[in-house]
Structures are given as C-alpha cells and as structure tokens.
Write a protein that holds these residues in place. Sequence first.
Motif, short mmCIF file in Angstrom:
data_model
loop_
_atom_site.label_atom_id
_atom_site.label_comp_id
_atom_site.label_asym_id
_atom_site.label_seq_id
_atom_site.Cartn_x
_atom_site.Cartn_y
_atom_site.Cartn_z
N UNK A 171 -0.06 84.60 16.84
CA UNK A 171 1.29 85.01 17.22
C UNK A 171 1.29 86.15 18.21
N UNK A 172 0.41 87.13 18.00
CA UNK A 172 0.31 88.27 18.91
C UNK A 172 -0.18 87.83 20.29
N UNK A 173 -1.16 86.93 20.31
CA UNK A 173 -1.69 86.45 21.59
C UNK A 173 -0.61 85.72 22.40
N UNK A 174 0.16 84.88 21.72
CA UNK A 174 1.22 84.13 22.40
C UNK A 174 2.31 85.07 22.92
N UNK A 175 2.71 86.03 22.08
CA UNK A 175 3.73 87.00 22.51
C UNK A 175 3.24 87.78 23.73
N UNK A 176 1.97 88.09 23.76
CA UNK A 176 1.39 88.86 24.87
C UNK A 176 1.53 88.12 26.19
N UNK A 177 1.21 86.83 26.21
CA UNK A 177 1.31 86.09 27.48
C UNK A 177 2.77 85.88 27.88
N UNK A 178 3.65 85.66 26.91
CA UNK A 178 5.07 85.46 27.22
C UNK A 178 5.71 86.75 27.73
N UNK A 179 5.23 87.88 27.27
CA UNK A 179 5.76 89.19 27.68
C UNK A 179 5.41 89.51 29.13
N UNK A 180 4.29 88.95 29.61
CA UNK A 180 3.86 89.19 31.00
C UNK A 180 3.62 87.86 31.72
N UNK A 181 4.70 87.14 32.02
CA UNK A 181 4.56 85.77 32.55
C UNK A 181 3.83 85.67 33.89
N UNK A 182 4.02 86.65 34.76
CA UNK A 182 3.34 86.58 36.06
C UNK A 182 1.84 86.76 35.92
N UNK A 183 1.45 87.67 35.03
CA UNK A 183 0.03 87.96 34.82
C UNK A 183 -0.71 86.76 34.26
N UNK A 184 -0.06 86.00 33.39
CA UNK A 184 -0.74 84.92 32.68
C UNK A 184 -0.33 83.53 33.14
N UNK A 185 0.30 83.46 34.30
CA UNK A 185 0.74 82.17 34.86
C UNK A 185 -0.45 81.24 35.11
N UNK A 186 -0.33 80.01 34.63
CA UNK A 186 -1.34 78.96 34.84
C UNK A 186 -2.73 79.37 34.32
N UNK A 187 -2.75 79.78 33.04
CA UNK A 187 -4.01 80.18 32.39
C UNK A 187 -4.16 79.44 31.07
N UNK A 188 -5.38 79.41 30.58
CA UNK A 188 -5.62 78.89 29.23
C UNK A 188 -6.54 79.85 28.50
N UNK A 189 -6.30 79.99 27.20
CA UNK A 189 -7.01 81.00 26.42
C UNK A 189 -7.48 80.40 25.09
N UNK A 190 -8.79 80.35 24.91
CA UNK A 190 -9.36 79.91 23.64
C UNK A 190 -9.58 81.14 22.78
N UNK A 191 -8.81 81.24 21.70
CA UNK A 191 -8.89 82.44 20.85
C UNK A 191 -9.47 82.08 19.48
N UNK A 192 -10.38 82.92 19.02
CA UNK A 192 -11.07 82.67 17.75
C UNK A 192 -11.16 83.96 16.94
N UNK A 193 -11.59 83.81 15.71
CA UNK A 193 -11.94 84.96 14.90
C UNK A 193 -13.27 85.53 15.36
N UNK A 194 -13.76 86.58 14.69
CA UNK A 194 -14.98 87.27 15.14
C UNK A 194 -16.28 86.64 14.66
N UNK A 195 -16.19 85.57 13.84
CA UNK A 195 -17.40 85.00 13.24
C UNK A 195 -17.19 83.50 13.01
N UNK A 196 -18.29 82.77 12.96
CA UNK A 196 -18.24 81.34 12.63
C UNK A 196 -18.86 81.14 11.25
N UNK A 197 -18.07 80.54 10.36
CA UNK A 197 -18.51 80.33 8.98
C UNK A 197 -18.54 78.85 8.65
N UNK A 198 -19.49 78.44 7.81
CA UNK A 198 -19.39 77.11 7.23
C UNK A 198 -18.61 77.23 5.92
#
Length: 285
Positions: A171-198
């Motif tokens: 939610x925070x990541x999405x709000x961030x890009x919407x808050x600054x539309x010119x900065x993030x225009x035509x971008x894609x962002x793969x967001x993950x947690x800090x670790x990979x667990x099985x």
Amino acid sequence: MKILVTGASGNVGSYVVKELLKMGEDVVAAGTDIKKLQKIFGDKIKFAEFDFTRPETFEKALDSVDRIFLMRPPHLGKPEDLYPFIETAKKHSIKLLSFLSLMGIEKNKIPPHHKIEKYIEELGIPFAHIRPGFFMQNVSGIHSEEIKEKDKIFIPAGKSKTSFIDVADIGLAIATVLHEPEKYKNTEHTITGPEALDYYQVAEILSNLTGRKIAYARPGFLKYRNYYIKKRGFDKGYVNITVALYFMTRMGTAKAITNEFFNLTGKQPKTFEEFAKENISAFIK
C-alpha cells in the motif's frame, strides 16, 4: 484533482487509501458497497459506487480524477473484464494509473495480469505497475484456517522459496508512485520482502510463535485444488489461478529479492516473523 482507489475495502486498497491520506491527497474510494466503505473510512474521503461489470458507474467514479489505483477483483478472471473501464479512463487525461500486478508477470502469460498490463500500455495511459511478491496476508488469511484447525500449512508450493511482502508495505509503495506521477510515469516495480523463505521455514516461525507444532503439509496440485473447491467452497476459476501461481512458484519465480521497496519509500520491508508477531491472533486456536 483526486485519486480513485478501486478495491478500497480490500487488503491492499485500504492501505493505499490510508497512505494517500497521510500524504495529503484527495481520495475517492470506489466500490460496490458504499456503506461498507463509509464504515471503514468515515468522513475522511469521498466515495463512488463502482462496478467493473457496470459501465454506467464509470463516469461518475472518474469525475475530477487524474490518478487511479487499479486492482483486479478476484472474481473477475478474464482480463477483458477490466478493458471497458481502462478504455474509459483513457478518455480522462489520467496522469498515472498504478496497476496491482504480480511478481514475475513479465515472463508469465498465464495469469490475467499480463494482458491487463499490456493493454494499459497499448492504450498509452501513463502507468506504474506494482509487481509484489506473495502477500503475507495470504498465510494469515485464506490459509490460516488449516493452520488453526489442523496445525498444517496446506499450500502446493513444493520446496520453493517465496519472498513474502506485507500488504501494508504494498500500500505504501502504491501511494508513493501515485503521489509523484511525473517521477514514476511508465515504470514497473517488483517489490518483495527482505528474505526468501520456504514453507518449512514459515511453519517453523509459526511453531515458535504459537507454541504448537505446525507442519508444512506440501499437498500436490490436484489434492489442493479439490480441497479448496469441494471442502472450502472456493470458486473454480479463482482456485485455478492460485494453482497456476503456485506452479510458477515451484519454477522459482517467487524467490527473488529486490531493493525496490526501499528505493521507493526509503524504508525496509517487514520480515515474515515481524508480521506473524503482529498478526498472531490469525494463527492461535
């Protein structure tokens, strides 16, 4: 101008609204149940009756809107179900449309998110695709029933690892890009947690926190599909999509760890253990 948030009563949408409000944005929460939205948000925001299957609701929802958070409702399995709304949005000079997609979708044409991303791009709408890893809330939500009642994690992910992310962070990541539309225009962002667990590691974390022995059942796809359709009563289309996602997970598509969340927000994403501590009630009998 306003930001339209679809799926505002859901896990991700509600966090998007909360974070946008902290940023001082003017938000319109869109949904089929206005009373439910009012109960969640009170008088902090505006509301719009909205339904992807009812084009007559589109124009009013888009009134004075210049940015959109777009989320595909789980019950709409075909990408074409969202096309009429995306086409209508195109006519409204949208500065940015942020679509909630999936990690690894650029290489995976099976889920509907792939075609939706491409359609937004083809229409020339400025976009910021957010591609999160698996939600931590999937474990505390849909899969918590087996954890509570049977002390088992019933997920067909084999031995694969997953870089889980908290929906609050999404939610925070999405709000961030919407808050600054010119900065993030035509971008894609793969967001993950800090670790990979099985899921063996997930079971160990939950065992330690609850004081019960929680095991990873590791069912096959057919057993999982039959159980979730026949025993849990979930829609076939929805279960089929989850099977496809877990199949891709077994292929290693969910294990990557990125710094995108930190790059966007300047904050570290939550670990699964931190999340489980905060949401321990979801796992206690």
